[in-house]
Design an enzyme around this catalytic site. Structure first.
Site, mmCIF file in Angstrom:
data_model
loop_
_atom_site.group_PDB
_atom_site.id
_atom_site.type_symbol
_atom_site.label_atom_id
_atom_site.label_comp_id
_atom_site.label_asym_id
_atom_site.label_seq_id
_atom_site.Cartn_x
_atom_site.Cartn_y
_atom_site.Cartn_z
ATOM 1 C CD GLU A 1 17.805 29.284 57.839
ATOM 2 O OE1 GLU A 1 17.980 29.636 59.017
ATOM 3 O OE2 GLU A 1 17.835 28.243 57.242
ATOM 4 C CG ASP B 1 19.134 29.963 68.202
ATOM 5 O OD1 ASP B 1 18.954 29.366 67.055
ATOM 6 O OD2 ASP B 1 18.388 30.876 68.590
#
Length: 271
Positions: free
Chosen positions: A53, A64
């Site tokens: 990724e 995040d």
């Protein structure tokens, strides 16, 4: 329409044939530098990652955790640009793994959905993971990804209703990203107990592979998830290893050691 050389579906199918789960590793472009991040992604491939990724740093990364937020801030401060992601994608493909771009949707909109899709396909990218884009609002992306032969990975969570699971998985191509726990990304001491149940619920509505993300940081956790999921996704633990103390060469070795361990776990948990 262009087609990808190899999408994540083919890789996950091969891993399943080998009786193991795939290891999917995440790193953001530009951390600690653009060149350093690309070197680190090559290390992931060499150490056993099947899919990489490639993250695009974003100024408002709401989903995040602190480790990835800090890495993204560093990358932006040091001048990382969206164009750098295509360089990284090409490097991952050349190294022998399948590159998927993980991005917040505003970055794609800013560039233009069609242009982004064309650039990604030209670089050898397999597709996009879009954590903040829901299928209901993805008409332009669905059309562009169809034109360019790109995979579409949307997220499901323990809170997703059966109807929502059916809707999201029907829009996916490549695999379904199952967030194993509610909340932001980050390593955890144990994998959430909702993970196995979520995988079972997803499999009730689709034949697509299911990969588990959010919180995996150890070989034992990777093996546990590999016992029931098609792929093990690791992000924060890899970013933390790359952001440790010492010279870049030392941090790359730490990353290599961690990735090798996690890849072994993904293979040990044969179903």
């Amino acid at each position: 329409m262009s087609t990808t050389v190899s999408g994540v579906g083919e890789v996950l199918s091969r891993c399943r044939t080998e009786g193991r789960a795939a290891l999917v590793g995440y790193l953001p472009v530009g951390f600690p530098t653009v060149e350093g991040s690309i070197e680190a992604m090559r290390v992931l491939v060499e150490a056993g990652c099947d899919v990489v990724e490639v993250g695009i740093p974003y100024s408002d990364p709401l989903m995040d955790g602190p480790v990835i937020q800090e890495a993204a801030a560093t990358a932006l401060e040091r001048g990382a640009h969206v164009d750098d992601v295509f360089t990284a994608v090409a490097a991952v493909r050349e190294a022998g793994a399948v590159p998927l771009v993980m991005t917040y949707w505003n970055l794609v909109l800013h560039r233009g959905v069609e242009r982004f899709a064309a650039d990604l396909a030209a670089a050898g990218g397999a597709g996009l993971i879009t954590p903040d884009l829901i299928p209901d609002e993805a008409e332009d992306w669905v059309a562009a990804s169809d034109r360019h032969g790109l995979d579409r990975v949307f997220l499901v969570a323990p809170s997703s209703t059966p109807e929502r699971l059916a809707r999201v998985t029907a829009a996916c191509r490549g695999f379904v990203y199952a967030a194993s726990t509610m909340g932001v990304t980050g390593t955890r001491s144990s994998v959430d107990t909702d993970a196995r149940g979520l995988v079972e619920r997803v499999r009730a509505v689709t034949d697509l592979p299911v990969c588990i993300g959010l919180g995996v940081s150890t070989r034992e956790q990777a093996a546990e998830i590999a016992g029931y999921a098609d792929g093990v996704i690791v992000g924060s633990a890899m970013v933390r290893a790359l952001g440790g103390d010492g010279e870049l060469s030392d941090r790359l070795e730490a990353l290599r050691t961690l990735t090798t361990d996690l890849a072994a776990g993904a293979r040990e948990g044969a179903r």
